[in-house]
Motif scaffolding. Structure first.
Motif, short mmCIF file in Angstrom:
data_model
loop_
_atom_site.label_atom_id
_atom_site.label_comp_id
_atom_site.label_asym_id
_atom_site.label_seq_id
_atom_site.Cartn_x
_atom_site.Cartn_y
_atom_site.Cartn_z
N LYS A 29 1.16 53.79 24.81
CA LYS A 29 2.37 54.36 25.38
C LYS A 29 3.13 55.14 24.31
N THR A 30 3.46 56.37 24.64
CA THR A 30 4.08 57.25 23.65
C THR A 30 5.46 56.75 23.23
N ASN A 31 6.20 56.14 24.15
CA ASN A 31 7.53 55.64 23.79
C ASN A 31 7.46 54.55 22.72
N THR A 32 6.36 53.81 22.73
CA THR A 32 6.21 52.71 21.76
C THR A 32 5.50 53.16 20.50
N PRO B 97 4.42 56.69 19.28
CA PRO B 97 4.29 58.15 19.43
C PRO B 97 3.35 58.79 18.41
N ASN C 282 4.87 63.98 21.99
CA ASN C 282 6.21 64.17 22.53
C ASN C 282 6.36 63.32 23.80
N PRO C 283 7.24 62.31 23.82
CA PRO C 283 7.42 61.46 25.01
C PRO C 283 7.88 62.22 26.25
N GLU C 284 8.48 63.40 26.06
CA GLU C 284 8.96 64.18 27.21
C GLU C 284 7.80 64.79 28.00
N ALA D 21 3.13 60.67 28.47
CA ALA D 21 3.51 59.28 28.71
C ALA D 21 2.63 58.32 27.93
N ALA E 201 3.77 62.99 31.31
CA ALA E 201 5.02 62.39 31.75
C ALA E 201 5.29 62.80 33.20
#
Length: 586
Positions: free
Chosen positions: A139-142, A144, A427-429, A432, A473
């Protein structure tokens, strides 16, 4: 007269006491396959260890007519038996329960400990491969950021070709997708970012052919090319295995043919030494100038196989020879050609790693050329090449020898970047989740974004392709031209040792895979082929037939290697999914 008789009796007793007998035989498994490299111990000589030769045979002098023999071999149950030296021994080793079951199903061995350091034997034939773990979606949020080492190794693909051409299932850990992609050295498309004295760059972002919910990010880098008139002088040490296990047409004779091709391209400024090991270590040819081609070829042609494999001692002599003839600013390299079956001295991966590490900072590179089948030690050669600041290729045919030692000689031999690695910041934007396809032994880099990667060496003009499978995302439909990932390339200049860095960006494109350049479509086919061979959980039901259909319209009609890939796919389909025989009607 009595004294004479006593002397005769004494001589008779002495002769009997010192009589030598010769125990001969061969060792096979339950399928009748001859086993080489089996460890043999004799009760009367407990301190000595013998091994079966390349043909599974052995011959051991013993002090008495009868003795006890003890056999041990990875993947097989130990065997102890009382034998008579007057009879030729036909010994059979039984596979351990797990190995026997897997051999029957033509699958690779399964290990319980899936750490990247695990080494497994495959097919019950004595081949060994390093266990690797498939990269999972992150997961990119965790997490990146991820990173991976770059290299020019391509041994996996030609080894896979060998298995398929011989009608054999491929061990899962023999499949390294990044090496499969490396094999083709795919050129950058015309619209790529060309950099004169650095790495050129290109990328593509498309749909994913095996999962419509996912997308693919292709990254391409091409190393700077050394002009032919600037190629430095070479100090080459040919370190050639001539042990008993090399006594087959696809081993020593194949290597001899390959080295003859290389010799034809030597220059007067180049120097070649030839060292062999097999029953002992020998300097066959002292350092000789490249203008003496006939003399060097004569040394190569004189080689014959026989004896055990004292590989570690030979490696030390090769490095010491390279050091004595070191060319400052030149290409100083040991070229090790072997099946990797070191059975005397330091033979474990850890021991070999420690040996090579001692020479790592000497400025001498190591190229490993693997050959053979049945006792081929992929794991050992992979360890040696990585720790020796070098590269690794597998030669299964003369055409491959020509590709490695002639056509792509500068790519394989002349290094333009040391300790090269890539860091990706997603990039999380727009992303995902993601996973690297290949580079599976770099799982630690996925778990720890701050970890330091041990980079690889890149040769002149080599092109590298890396692929990441991504989940976009949710709101990425309006993300045109937004960054998908920032790409950072780090490497060291081979001459100065100075650290260099190049920064690139991969923006969101999201076009259909069918509309991309054929280079990327072919790369996707190679990656999917590897995923299926590894029985990846990411295949989503995609079959070899689907890969063949997809790649059929991507391979170039003028590219022999790509055409061969298509033929291998068709052979693999017959191997893994043979047509069912129709039942005769009553």
């Amino acid at each position: 007269m009595r004294s004479f008789i006593w002397i005769l009796l004494l001589l008779s007793v002495t002769h009997t006491a010192h009589a030598q007998y010769y125990l001969r035989g061969e060792i096979r498994n339950e399928q009748g396959v001859l086993l080489s490299g089996v460890k043999i111990k004799i009760s009367s000589k407990p301190s000595l260890i013998f091994h079966s030769g390349g043909s599974g045979s052995f011959g051991i002098p013993i002090p008495s007519v009868k003795d006890s023999i003890h056999l041990s071999f990875d993947g097989y149950d130990p065997l102890s038996i009382y034998v008579d030296s007057r009879q030729f021994q036909l010994l059979q080793m039984k596979s351990s329960s797990g190995t026997s079951k897997l051999y029957k199903n033509y699958k690779s061995s399964i290990v319980k400990n899936f750490s990247t350091g695990s080494v497994i034997n495959s097919l019950g034939l004595g081949e060994s491969y390093t266990g690797i773990i498939e990269n999972e979606l992150m997961k990119t949020n965790t997490f990146p950021e991820t990173g991976f080492s770059l290299n020019i190794d391509n041994a996996s693909y030609s080894n896979i070709r060998r298995f398929i051409n011989n009608g054999m299932m491929i061990p899962q850990d023999a499949v390294r997708i990044e090496e499969m992609l490396n094999y083709f050295s795919l050129p950058l498309p015309p619209n790529s970012l060309q950099i004169e004295k650095g790495f050129s760059y290109a990328y593509e972002h498309s749909s994913c052919p095996w999962n419509p919910k996912h997308q693919l990010l292709f990254l391409q880098l091409q190393a700077p090319t050394i002009p032919l008139h600037e190629v430095p002088a070479s100090n080459l040490v040919f370190l050639i295995d001539v042990s008993g296990s090399m006594d087959k047409p696809n081993r020593l004779p194949l290597l001899q043919s390959g080295f003859r091709l290389l010799i034809n391209n030597l220059r007067p400024i180049d120097t070649v030494s030839v060292i062999t090991y097999g029953g002992g270590v020998a300097m066959v040819l002292a350092p000789t100038g490249g203008q003496h081609k006939d003399l060097i070829k004569k040394a190569i042609d004189s080689l014959s196989a026989g004896g055990d494999t004292p590989g570690s001692g030979a490696i030390q002599l090769a490095y010491e020879t390279a050091k004595k003839n070191f060319i400052k600013g030149g290409n100083n390299r040991v070229i090790l050609a072997t099946d990797g079956d070191f059975n005397v001295g330091q033979s474990s991966e850890k021991e070999l790693e420690e040996l090579i590490t001692r020479y790592q900072m000497s400025g001498i590179y190591l190229t490993c050329l693997g050959v053979g089948m049945g006792n081929y030690k992929d794991s050992k050669l992979e360890t040696l090449s990585k720790k020796g600041n070098g590269n690794f290729a597998y030669i299964d045919q003369i055409r491959e020898a020509e590709k490695v030692l002639v056509t792509e000689f500068t790519k394989n031999i002349f290094t333009v970047a040391n300790d090269a690695s890539i860091t990706l910041q997603f990039n999380p934007e727009t992303v995902a989740a993601y996973r690297l396809i290949g580079f599976d032994n770099k799982k630690t880099a996925l778990e720890d974004s701050s970890s330091t990667l041990e980079g690889g060496e890149i040769g002149s003009g080599h092109s590298i392709m890396a692929i990441a499978e991504i989940i976009p995302a949710k709101d990425s439909s309006n993300s045109a031209n937004l960054p998908l990932a920032e790409v950072v390339l780090r490497y060291k200049d081979p001459l100065s040792g100075n650290q260099k860095e190049q920064n690139f960006t991969a923006n969101y494109r999201g076009q259909k895979i069918k509309r991309t350049d054929s280079i990327y479509r072919f790369a996707a086919a190679v990656a999917m082929f590897g995923n299926i061979l590894r029985k990846s959980k990411s295949t989503h039901g995609f079959q070899l037939e689907d890969v063949a259909l997809f790649s059929k319209h991507t391979v170039s009609p003028n590219n022999i290697l790509q055409q061969e890939f298509q033929h291998l796919l068709e052979k693999a389909i017959q191997l893994y999914n043979p047509p069912k025989k129709k039942r005769k009607s009553d």
